[in-house]
Design a protein around this motif. Sequence first.
Motif, PDB file in Angstrom:
ATOM      1  N   THR A 127       0.818  -1.215   0.000  1.00  0.00           N
ATOM      2  CA  THR A 127       0.000   0.000   0.000  1.00  0.00           C
ATOM      3  C   THR A 127       0.850   1.262   0.000  1.00  0.00           C
ATOM      4  OG1 THR A 127      -0.182   0.209   2.423  1.00  0.00           O
ATOM      5  CG2 THR A 127      -1.765  -1.239   1.304  1.00  0.00           C
TER       6      THR A 127
ATOM      7  N   ALA B 212      -3.694   3.292  -2.606  1.00  0.00           N
ATOM      8  CA  ALA B 212      -4.726   3.443  -3.641  1.00  0.00           C
ATOM      9  C   ALA B 212      -4.498   4.685  -4.501  1.00  0.00           C
ATOM     10  CB  ALA B 212      -6.110   3.484  -3.000  1.00  0.00           C
TER      11      ALA B 212
ATOM     12  N   PRO C  69      -4.890  -0.558  -2.103  1.00  0.00           N
ATOM     13  CA  PRO C  69      -5.702   0.180  -1.117  1.00  0.00           C
ATOM     14  C   PRO C  69      -5.428  -0.292   0.305  1.00  0.00           C
ATOM     15  CG  PRO C  69      -7.038  -1.442  -2.268  1.00  0.00           C
ATOM     16  CD  PRO C  69      -5.707  -1.426  -2.962  1.00  0.00           C
ATOM     17  N   ALA C  70      -5.480   0.635   1.259  1.00  0.00           N
ATOM     18  CA  ALA C  70      -5.314   0.294   2.670  1.00  0.00           C
ATOM     19  C   ALA C  70      -6.609  -0.237   3.270  1.00  0.00           C
ATOM     20  CB  ALA C  70      -4.832   1.514   3.452  1.00  0.00           C
ATOM     21  N   ASP C  71      -7.720   0.091   2.634  1.00  0.00           N
ATOM     22  CA  ASP C  71      -9.040  -0.323   3.105  1.00  0.00           C
ATOM     23  C   ASP C  71      -9.358  -1.707   2.553  1.00  0.00           C
ATOM     24  OD1 ASP C  71     -11.665  -0.685   3.783  1.00  0.00           O
ATOM     25  OD2 ASP C  71     -12.385   1.205   2.915  1.00  0.00           O
ATOM     26  N   ALA C  72      -9.515  -2.675   3.438  1.00  0.00           N
ATOM     27  CA  ALA C  72      -9.780  -4.050   3.009  1.00  0.00           C
ATOM     28  C   ALA C  72     -11.154  -4.206   2.378  1.00  0.00           C
ATOM     29  CB  ALA C  72      -9.640  -5.006   4.198  1.00  0.00           C
ATOM     30  N   GLU C  73     -11.983  -3.188   2.473  1.00  0.00           N
ATOM     31  CA  GLU C  73     -13.304  -3.242   1.854  1.00  0.00           C
ATOM     32  C   GLU C  73     -13.230  -3.036   0.349  1.00  0.00           C
ATOM     33  OE1 GLU C  73     -16.098  -4.082   3.454  1.00  0.00           O
ATOM     34  OE2 GLU C  73     -14.818  -4.388   5.205  1.00  0.00           O
ATOM     35  N   GLN C  74     -12.144  -2.437  -0.140  1.00  0.00           N
ATOM     36  CA  GLN C  74     -12.009  -2.210  -1.573  1.00  0.00           C
ATOM     37  C   GLN C  74     -11.587  -3.511  -2.257  1.00  0.00           C
ATOM     38  OE1 GLN C  74     -10.070   1.429  -2.903  1.00  0.00           O
ATOM     39  NE2 GLN C  74      -9.941   2.133  -0.771  1.00  0.00           N
TER      40      GLN C  74
END
Length: 201
Positions: A34, A89, A114-119
């Motif tokens: 990331t 991201a 991305p740092a957000d695991a939801e992406q």
Amino acid sequence: MVLFAPAASAEATASADDPNAPFALYLSWQQDPTTTMTVQWITDPGHRLPEIEYWEIDEQRRSESVSTVSMVFTDRTLHTAELTGLSPATEYRFRLFGSGLGESTRDYSFRTMPADAEQPLRIAVGGDIRHRAEWMERTARQAMRFDPDFMIWGGDFAYADGKRENLQRWDEFFSVMMDTLITEEGRVVPVVMAIGNHEVE
């Protein structure tokens, strides 16, 4: 997740548009995907590209130190630069060049993860890459149709077995990477590789 499957597909190549392109160019990671990116490129004798600069779109350009090493069985040079402190991201552009040499590549690009695991991430997974160069090319082009964020290759790349007489197999391997894993817009798709038994003698 996309699995490799040989099939015909549209062209995805940038090396033909860059008269100063290195012999090989590929990206991977040594640390956090990331916030880092490792850029490696191989040059032929007399083709000097010992420096790199990179930047976010509309931001100031930065440079990074480059390490070099001579490649075994050949007079080519391997250059490595690890870019750190990047934003997750985010698209970055980069260029390889030699100060005062009147030589530089076109602009290339990469995306940090991305740092957000939801992406969602789109990953192409394969192995035993190059039985024949044309098979590797067809398979890579098929994977590139899905615009992967990165690829994972589980070993046995050029089937050179660590032998000098098989050097041409690496030449073909890197040629296919240059012709397929760089999009027409210049985005280089990173590859995470695991060593296989056919990488050693």
